[in-house]
Each structure stands twice: as structure tokens, then as C-alpha cells.
Design an enzyme around this catalytic site. Structure first.
Site, short mmCIF file in Angstrom:
data_model
loop_
_atom_site.label_atom_id
_atom_site.label_comp_id
_atom_site.label_asym_id
_atom_site.label_seq_id
_atom_site.Cartn_x
_atom_site.Cartn_y
_atom_site.Cartn_z
N ALA A 194 0.66 -0.99 0.08
CA ALA A 194 0.12 0.23 0.43
C ALA A 194 0.38 1.22 0.39
CB ALA A 194 -0.94 -0.09 1.24
N GLY A 242 0.69 -4.87 1.08
CA GLY A 242 -0.13 -4.69 0.23
C GLY A 242 -0.27 -6.00 -1.50
N GLU A 275 -0.13 -9.48 -0.49
CA GLU A 275 -1.65 -9.65 -0.54
C GLU A 275 -2.55 -9.36 -1.66
OE1 GLU A 275 -1.87 -6.55 2.62
OE2 GLU A 275 -2.74 -8.08 4.35
N GLU A 292 4.64 -5.32 7.05
CA GLU A 292 4.08 -3.37 7.55
C GLU A 292 4.51 -3.54 9.38
OE1 GLU A 292 2.39 -6.72 5.96
OE2 GLU A 292 0.92 -5.65 4.62
C1 HXC Z 1 4.92 4.12 -0.81
C2 HXC Z 1 6.74 3.25 -2.21
C3 HXC Z 1 6.78 2.40 -1.32
C4 HXC Z 1 5.15 2.02 -0.59
C5 HXC Z 1 8.57 2.00 -2.47
N1 HXC Z 1 7.89 3.68 -2.44
N2 HXC Z 1 7.68 1.40 -1.84
N3 HXC Z 1 6.11 4.83 -1.93
N4 HXC Z 1 4.47 3.44 -0.39
N5 HXC Z 1 5.32 1.65 0.06
C6 HXC Z 1 8.80 4.35 -3.31
C7 HXC Z 1 9.90 4.76 -2.42
O1 HXC Z 1 9.26 6.13 -2.05
C8 HXC Z 1 11.33 5.21 -3.50
O2 HXC Z 1 10.15 6.43 -3.58
C9 HXC Z 1 10.76 4.71 -5.01
O3 HXC Z 1 9.45 3.69 -4.55
C10 HXC Z 1 11.90 3.77 -5.00
O4 HXC Z 1 11.21 2.90 -3.73
P1 HXC Z 1 12.99 2.65 -2.64
O5 HXC Z 1 12.82 2.95 -1.21
O6 HXC Z 1 14.20 3.48 -3.36
O7 HXC Z 1 13.89 1.59 -4.14
P2 HXC Z 1 14.47 0.26 -3.16
O8 HXC Z 1 16.16 0.94 -2.56
O9 HXC Z 1 15.03 -0.97 -4.60
O10 HXC Z 1 13.88 -0.39 -2.10
C11 HXC Z 1 12.79 -1.50 -1.91
C12 HXC Z 1 11.92 -2.02 -0.96
C13 HXC Z 1 11.09 -0.44 -0.24
C14 HXC Z 1 12.72 -3.09 -0.28
C15 HXC Z 1 10.77 -2.66 -2.22
O11 HXC Z 1 10.45 0.26 -1.48
C16 HXC Z 1 10.67 -0.77 0.46
O12 HXC Z 1 10.73 -1.58 1.39
N6 HXC Z 1 9.41 -0.40 0.42
C17 HXC Z 1 8.13 -0.08 1.38
C18 HXC Z 1 7.53 -1.61 1.17
C19 HXC Z 1 6.70 -1.83 2.68
O13 HXC Z 1 7.27 -1.62 3.73
N7 HXC Z 1 5.33 -2.76 1.89
C20 HXC Z 1 3.91 -2.49 2.37
C21 HXC Z 1 3.16 -0.96 2.76
S1 HXC Z 1 1.95 -1.32 4.31
P3 HXC Z 1 11.44 7.88 -3.67
O14 HXC Z 1 9.95 9.19 -4.10
O15 HXC Z 1 11.93 8.41 -2.75
O16 HXC Z 1 11.61 7.21 -4.77
C22 HXC Z 1 1.45 -2.19 3.57
C23 HXC Z 1 -0.25 -2.48 4.02
C24 HXC Z 1 -1.02 -3.28 3.29
O17 HXC Z 1 1.10 -2.57 2.29
C25 HXC Z 1 -2.32 -3.28 4.33
C26 HXC Z 1 -3.78 -3.24 3.16
C27 HXC Z 1 -3.80 -2.32 2.38
#
Ligand code: HXC
Length: 258
Positions: free
Chosen positions: A65, A109, A112, A132
Site C-alpha cells: 500500500a 499489500g 496480499e 508492515e
Molecule cells: C510508497 C513506496 C513504497 C510504498 C516504495 N516506494 N515502496 N512509496 N509506498 N509501499 C517508493 C520509495 O519511496 C521510492 O520513492 C521509490 O518507491 C523507490 O523505492 P526505494 O526504496 O528507493 O527502492 P529500493 O531501495 O530498491 O527498495 C525497494 C523496497 C523498499 C525494499 C521495496 O522500497 C521498501 O521497503 N518499500 C516499502 C515496503 C513496505 O513496507 N511495504 C508495506 C507497505 S504497508 P522516492 O520518491 O523516494 O524515489 C502495506 C499495508 C497493507 O502494504 C495493508 C492493506 C492496505
């Protein structure tokens, strides 16, 4: 329809929906989920479509998400908006088979969403996770439930509690995915699967999907009863007559979806 965050395409009887927010690794914001829901409903209603492939980029199916969109939300706001129910359950309401073709990250997400699909095909570079907990929350789109049913308690606990990611090999071994294929074969294999489904009787395919899904919702005895009724009901289709006649006559069946 004019979409901004997804790309849609039709090849034969297979629809392809590609999540397309590359700069955010396909983070699943509200607009993207609205568009995905609209596309899924459209293809599900289209009699020319037999199966739907849902995919992302080579780097990310979806990294979860959209954290930046979520971060300032309050409890009353997410409650009244039914976040995430309303926008996220579209794929679970699709009657046709939905194949998730996952390359790169399927996190939070994203994982999921893949698990809401019927079959997951993974590229060799796929990575699955429920991170998460690192954000001070938990999975909210079925992760604690679907992952546990897919891979069992111990592995699911480890992933949900510690945010450890699984690579494609482990995901296949743990039965999270149906198959792992080389990255360049991911879409071709997903399309091949979709095309295979398109040759079968659409009512039988839809009923088969419904019956398998019933296994997640009911007891064994009720599920078996449901299956038997569904099996019997298919004898009301012309396709059952055609399928069995074709076997007896040693020729390929020509299903007409009725
Ligand atoms: C918003 C995101 C994002 C996310 C990545 N980006 N994941 N933006 N929400 N979930 C954005 C980053 O901010 C960044 O933007 C760009 O995408 C590239 O990501 P990087 O982190 O620079 O890439 P990298 O170093 O290759 O790392 C990849 C990654 C990391 C390991 C996937 O991006 C990451 O950990 N993302 C978050 C994963 C996460 O926590 N997901 C769960 C979300 S909560 P900029 O602008 O800086 O370039 C969820 C809840 C679900 O899903 C519940 C139901 C809805």
C-alpha cells in the site's frame, strides 16, 4: 477507459492488467486500486475474456500500500472510508480466473493482492513479504489469514512478525506460488495458462474456482456437499455433453460456454 496507473491489454481471450506506477514500485494508492477494480469488473463482465493476468514490472509486482498516502490518516477516517475493504476486495469478487504474474517485490499489500488472485506464477527474482510490522502496523488486506492458510503457521508467523522476505524458490517450496519461471518467461507462461483456460468450458472453470474457494470458507463436510451439487449442476450444461462426447469420439472438445 483512460487509466493513469494501470495498463490494460487483451491478447486473444486473455486480459492483461499491468500495475504501472514504476517510480513508486507500484505502491498501491487509492487511485490505482480504484482503477484496478474498474478494469477487473470490466473484464469480468466481458464475454470475450476468459482469464485475467495481473502483473507489475520486472522490479516490482507491488511494494505494498502507498505508505506516504497512508501515513497521516486517522482512525475515524480509515474506519469511515472502510480502508481497505471497499477498494481492495475487487479481485476477490471476480468470477473468472485471475493469474498473478509476480516479478520483483510483492510486499505488504502487494503480497496480499497476489494472494487474492487464484494462481500465483513467480519469476525467479520474486520476493514476497509482509513488512508492515516495520511500520508499526500489521497486514490489513488479508495477509495474516491468507498467508497462514497458504504456508502454515510457523512460516507465516515468522514473516508477519519479523518482516522476513521469501525468495521465489522458498515461496514455491512453501506452496505460496504454483510455479517459478525465468523472468523472461513470466508473462508468456501466464498467457499460456490463460489461453489454456480459454479453451475450456467457462461455466465449468467458474464453478471449479468457486468450489476451490469454498474450501477456505467452510467445513470439509459442507465443502464436499457444495462440490457435489456444483458437479451435478454441470450436467445441465451443453458443455458437459460436448466434453464427454468428444472424449468418447476421440476428438478435441469444442466448448461453447453454455
Ligand atoms: C510508497 C513506496 C513504497 C510504498 C516504495 N516506494 N515502496 N512509496 N509506498 N509501499 C517508493 C520509495 O519511496 C521510492 O520513492 C521509490 O518507491 C523507490 O523505492 P526505494 O526504496 O528507493 O527502492 P529500493 O531501495 O530498491 O527498495 C525497494 C523496497 C523498499 C525494499 C521495496 O522500497 C521498501 O521497503 N518499500 C516499502 C515496503 C513496505 O513496507 N511495504 C508495506 C507497505 S504497508 P522516492 O520518491 O523516494 O524515489 C502495506 C499495508 C497493507 O502494504 C495493508 C492493506 C492496505
Amino acid at each position: 477507459a483512460a487509466y493513469e496507473m494501470i495498463l490494460t491489454e487483451v491478447q486473444g481471450k486473455v486480459a492483461i492488467i499491468r500495475l504501472n506506477r514504476p517510480k513508486a514500485l507500484n505502491a498501491l494508492c487509492d487511485q490505482l486500486m480504484e482503477e484496478l477494480g474498474q478494469a477487473l469488473r470490466g473484464f469480468d463482465a466481458d464475454p470475450e475474456i476468459a482469464a485475467i493476468v495481473l502483473t507489475g514490472s520486472e522490479k516490482a509486482f507491488a511494494a505494498g500500500a502507498d505508505i506516504k498516502e497512508m501515513q497521516s490518516r486517522t482512525y475515524p477516517a480509515v474506519y469511515l472510508d472502510d480502508f481497505i475493504g471497499k477498494r481492495w476486495e475487487a479481485v476477490t469478487h471476480v468470477q473468472k480466473p485471475v493469474i498473478a504474474a509476480v516479478a520483483g517485490y510483492a510486499l505488504g499489500g502487494g503480497c496480499e493482492l497476489a494472494m487474492m488472485c487464484d494462481i500465483i506464477l513467480a519469476a525467479e527474482n520474486a520476493k514476497f513479504g509482509q513488512p508492515e510490522i516495520n511500520l508499526g502496523v500489521i497486514p490489513g488486506a488479508g495477509g495474516t489469514q491468507r498467508l497462514t492458510r497458504a504456508i502454515g503457521k510457523s512460516k507465516a508467523m515468522e514473516m508477519v512478525l519479523t518482516a522476513r522476505m521469501m525468495d521465489a524458490t522458498e515461496a514455491e517450496r512453501a506452496n505460496l506460488v504454483a510455479r517459478v519461471v525465468p523472468l523472461d518467461q513470466l508473462l508468456p507462461e501466464a498467457l499460456k495458462l490463460g489461453e489454456k483456460l480459454a479453451t475450456l468450458s467457462a461455466p465449468a472453470v467458474a464453478v471449479a474456482k468457486e468450489a476451490v474457494n469454498r474450501a477456505y470458507e467452510t467445513t470439509l463436510a459442507e465443502g464436499v456437499k457444495f462440490e457435489r451439487r456444483a458437479f451435478q449442476a454441470l450436467f445441465a450444461t451443453e458443455d458437459q455433453k460436448e466434453g464427454m462426447a468428444a472424449f468418447a469420439e476421440k476428438r478435441p472438445a469444442q466448448f461453447r460456454n453454455r
